[in-house]
Every structure is written in C-alpha cells, then in structure tokens.
Design an enzyme around this catalytic site. Structure first.
Site, mmCIF file in Angstrom:
data_model
loop_
_atom_site.group_PDB
_atom_site.id
_atom_site.type_symbol
_atom_site.label_atom_id
_atom_site.label_comp_id
_atom_site.label_asym_id
_atom_site.label_seq_id
_atom_site.Cartn_x
_atom_site.Cartn_y
_atom_site.Cartn_z
ATOM 1 C CE LYS A 164 -6.120 -10.967 54.499
ATOM 2 N NZ LYS A 164 -7.335 -10.445 54.019
ATOM 3 N N GLY A 216 -0.891 -4.263 48.327
ATOM 4 C CA GLY A 216 -1.650 -3.266 49.254
ATOM 5 C C GLY A 216 -0.794 -2.320 49.723
ATOM 6 C CB SER A 217 -1.695 0.622 51.924
ATOM 7 O OG SER A 217 -1.994 -0.380 53.462
ATOM 8 C CG LEU A 237 4.134 -1.767 48.771
ATOM 9 C CD1 LEU A 237 4.866 -1.517 49.669
ATOM 10 C CD2 LEU A 237 3.202 -2.854 49.300
ATOM 11 C CB CYS A 270 -1.657 0.970 43.011
ATOM 12 S SG CYS A 270 -1.762 -0.108 41.327
#
Ligand code: NAD
Length: 463
Positions: A164, A216-217, A237, A270
């Site tokens: 996704k 991601g976060s 992250l 990041c």
C-alpha cells in the site's frame, strides 16, 4: 446494480493539477488481492534462485531504461526536483541489482550435532525459507526506491508482497508493478492496493499476512504494532538526525554536505540532518558559509533541471513547518536565513539560539529546517545529539580517531557517518533505526534476512 469504485485524484503539489486518478479500494478488494498473493505463494517459494535473480535483474534493467519517465512521474506526484528524482531511479536500479545478488546466496549451514552428547550420530543443518505473504506500507517521500527496498528483497526471498503506497504517491509503485510483470514476475506476486489508512489497516489485519514491513511515521507505527500480533514486523521510521562538527573539521566539506543533507527534497527525508552542533571556534564560520550556500539554492518548478527546492507535499505540511519555526522564534530562536514560505514552497531555513525543548529540536520537522548550536565540549555535544527519542543515523566531523570512536560507542543510532552528514545512504547498507526510529533493518541483504525464517533439519541416519 453494479457499484463503481470511488477514485482518488493524485495532485501535483507544485501546481495543484490533477495528474491521474487511482481507485480507493474497499475491504473485499484488499482481501481479494491477498488471496491472489496466497495463490502464488507456493510457486514463488519453489521458484529456483537463478530465476528469481533473473527477474530482479530484468526489472533493474527496465527501471534503468525508463529512468526519465519514472523520474518525471515521481516529480509530478511528490514535487521532488526532477534531478533528484533521477538519482532515486538510479538507486532503485541498484536496489534491484543488490536483491538479485542476494537471491542467489540465500543459504543455511550445518550444525555440529555431535557438539552435544545427545546429538552424536545425527546430521543437522538449517535452510532459510520464505516467511510467506509480506504486507508493505510506504510513505510519500521516496515513492520508488523505498518501495523497491520492500519489493525486491521479497522477490529475492520468494515471498509474495502486497504493497500500500502513500495515498499521495501511488503512481510510481503502480508503474513498478507493471515493470515487474514485464520482467516475468508471476501475476499476484506483487500487487499494489491504493487507498488510505483503512486500506492499510485491512491489509495488515489479514491473518494470511506473515510479515508487515512499514516505512513511515512513529504514530502510525504504534498503531500497526497493535494489530501485528505474533508476526514479523519491520519498522523504518523517522528522526531528528544530528551532526557534530568538531574544531578540526573540514568546514567547507561539512557545509556542502549539510546544505544537501538538510534541504534535499525540502528536508522531507527520514535521515535529513536537522540538528547541527558546531564547535564554538568554528560556529560563525560554519553558520555564515552555510547561509551563503543556502541562499544559492534555486526554488521553483520541480520539473525544471535547475530547481533545487520544490514544494512540500501539501498545504498542511507547509503550515505545520512554519508553525514550528514561529514557535521557536517566540521561544528565543533567531532565523539566520529562510523562515518564510510562498504557498507550499517553504524556504530553506537555518535557525540558531535554539534550545532542546523546541519542536524544531526534539521532534521530527520533516521540512527544510536546520537548527545550529555551538558547543565547547565534544562529549557534551555527543550527549546532546543522543538526547533524542529517535536513533536513525548521526554524522560526526572530526579528524581525531579517538573522538570518532567515542562517537561510535556513545551514540544510540542505527548508523554513524564519520566525516559526513547523517543523511548519507547507499542501498546495500544495513539501514534502520533504534528507539522511536524503528525495528529491523533494510538493505537487500538484511531485508532478505527479515523476510526469511530458519527451518532446522535433523537426520537420524541408519534408522
Ligand atoms: P505516514 O506515517 O503518515 O504514512 C505512511 C503510510 O502509512 C502511508 O501509506 C499511510 O497511508 C499509511 N497509514 C496511515 N495510517 C495507517 C493505519 N492506521 N494503518 C496502516 N497504514 C496506515 O508517513 P508519511 O507522511 O507518508 O512519511 C513521512 C514519515 O516517514 C516520516 O516520519 C519519515 O521519517 C518516515 N520515513 C522513514 C524512512 C526510513 O527508512 N526510516 C524513510 C522515509 C520516510
């Protein structure tokens, strides 16, 4: 009556134009896609290593052949300056090549069974086998190479993968899926499911998924961990990466690298360097040279070859970044350069007179903001750099081997760059963070380890 799938418009962050539309999938679509991955899992696991490697090498070649088109697509969907997007495509080629190499060397080892009294007479060895279906969720900032870092090792390992992408940037991933089919990957072995948080949640909650790999976060990572249960998880992250510039450092080199590391893709990286600690004797020199170099950066249309800085991903991100700068100013910080925006174009910003409680210091800005602070004592600078909830990468400029090794020992991070900024990465490195920066490592060799499991075989001969 047939219902039509709702479509999401993909918006160019620079000019607001609609580039394309993608379907907003529902739960049945997601579960159906996982079903197709399950159907091909046996075929993929049994596929000889040389065939998996050949598919990955063909995909690498096709990505290279399509470099310009992929770079322009990426630049349109996420506003990355096209010259940097070209670099991301080159890196994705290498990521696939490294994964092809890894596919050929997945192996086990023999265990000296007679080292234990009870093992005498037995033959023991283990093999590495694919974990099963991998669910991957990716962010907007590297929509090709971070997808490659999940898809290529999964294929190398023999795992089907359902990915996704970020809702804003699904187009590069969809194009990659076409390329992999062209390269000979069986249908269902790599699928892209488009949509937002719901789609991600349906994907990872499906019991047929054996492993979740998320980039991601941290707040979303915490949610993912709640539904992961007893399954493999890799989390890549964010951070508020620090660099330390000591008194004997090559300041000119450090300045050039800090400008690139702090402002490339508007700091939406990041491991973007966010905090720089500079020895007091070199502070003014560093600040003035960095400000001068920053003022030369060209802001503009990401599709222009001259552009260094494009827009941030959306209006909300621009507002939040500016709010954090304003908050720091209210608390006593001073803007050296930047500190303003023009719509979604946030000017590269250097601030000084900061303190550790400000959000621009202790949280992840994910924007073009670098905070600079003088230090007197190297070990105090190490402690300040390490005073972070994150631990992705760090950079230390020093000519002293002793200090470099102290930094290596002291800093709780996944990677340390001596005489470079924390933003440095090539794709075969083990890459990942400690603390709130994540769990596990990417880089094809290490991701293949995460995506395979050990199966022990014990043979009792002559029975
Ligand atoms: P994000 O966390 O907002 O979104 C990441 C992905 O998670 C998206 O695809 C999103 O749709 C999905 N998602 C959101 N809610 C979900 C839910 N409840 N369940 C499942 N999926 C869900 O991140 P972003 O804004 O796209 O990217 C920025 C972040 O990514 C930054 O924190 C950055 O540091 C981090 N990042 C880390 C690395 C790394 O390798 N360590 C690399 C790039 C970006």
């Amino acid at each position: 009556m047939a219902t039509t799938t709702p479509q999401t418009e993909i918006i160019n962050p620079y000019d607001g134009s609609v580039i394309d539309t993608v379907p907003e999938l529902n739960e049945a679509d997601v579960r159906g896609t996982i079903g197709r991955a399950a159907a091909v899992a046996g075929e993929l696991a049994a596929m000889p290593a040389h065939q998996r490697a050949a598919i990955l090498n063909r995909a690498a070649a096709l990505i290279g052949d399509n470099q310009e088109a992929l770079a322009r697509l990426m630049s349109q969907e996420n506003g990355k300056p096209v010259k940097h997007a070209r670099g991301e495509v080159s890196r994705a080629v290498e990521t696939f090549q490294f994964a092809a190499d890894e596919a050929r060397r997945i192996h086990g080892e023999t265990i000296p069974m007679d080292a234990a009294k009870g093992g005498v007479g037995k033959i023991g060895y283990y093999v590495r086998v694919p974990v099963g279906i991998v669910a991957a969720i990716t962010p907007f900032n590297f929509p090709l190479n971070l997808v490659a870092h999940k898809v290529a090792p999964a294929i190398a390992a023999g795992c089907p993968i359902v990915l996704k992408p970020a809702p804003a940037t699904p187009l590069s991933a969809l194009r990659l899926a076409e390329i992999l089919l062209e390269a000979g990957l069986p249908q269902g072995a790599f699928s892209v499911v488009t949509g937002g948080a719901d789609v991600g949640a349906w994907l990872i909650s499906d019991p047929r998924v054996a492993m979740i790999t998320f980039t991601g976060s941290p707040p979303i990572a915490h949610k993912i961990m709640q539904s992961a249960g007893v399954r493999r998880v890799t989390l890549e992250l964010g951070g508020n990466a620090a660099a330390i510039i000591d008194e004997d450092a090559n300041v000119d080199h450090a300045v050039g690298r800090a400008v690139a590391g702090g402002f490339a893709y508007s700091g939406q990286v990041c491991n973007s360097v966010q905090r720089i600690y500079i020895h007091r004797s070199r502070f003014a020199e560093f600040r003035d040279k960095m400000a001068a170099a920053t003022s030369k950066l060209v802001l503009g249309n990401p599709m222009d070859d001259q552009t260094d800085i494009g827009p941030v991903i959306n209006e909300a991100a621009a507002e939040r970044i500016m709010a954090w700068i304003q908050e720091a100013i209210r608390q006593g910080a001073k803007v050296v350069t930047g500190g303003k925006r023009d719509g979604q174009m946030v000017y590269p910003t250097i601030i000084e007179d900061v303190d550790e409680g400000m959000q621009v210091m202790c949280a992840e800005v994910f924007g073009p903001v670098v905070a600079i602070t003088p230090f007197d004592d190297f070990d105090a600078a190490l402690a300040a750099a390490d005073n972070s909830p994150f631990g992705l990468q760090a950079g230390v400029y020093t000519r002293s081997l002793d200090k470099a090794m102290r930094a290596v020992q002291r800093l709780n991070v996944g990677g340390i760059m001596i005489n470079d900024v924390p933003t440095f990465r090539v794709d075969q490195m083990p890459y990942g963070g400690n603390k709130e920066s994540g769990i596990g490592r990417e880089g094809p060799r290490f991701a293949v380890e995460e995506m395979t499991t050990l199966k022990m075989v014990v043979i009792n001969p002559g029975v």
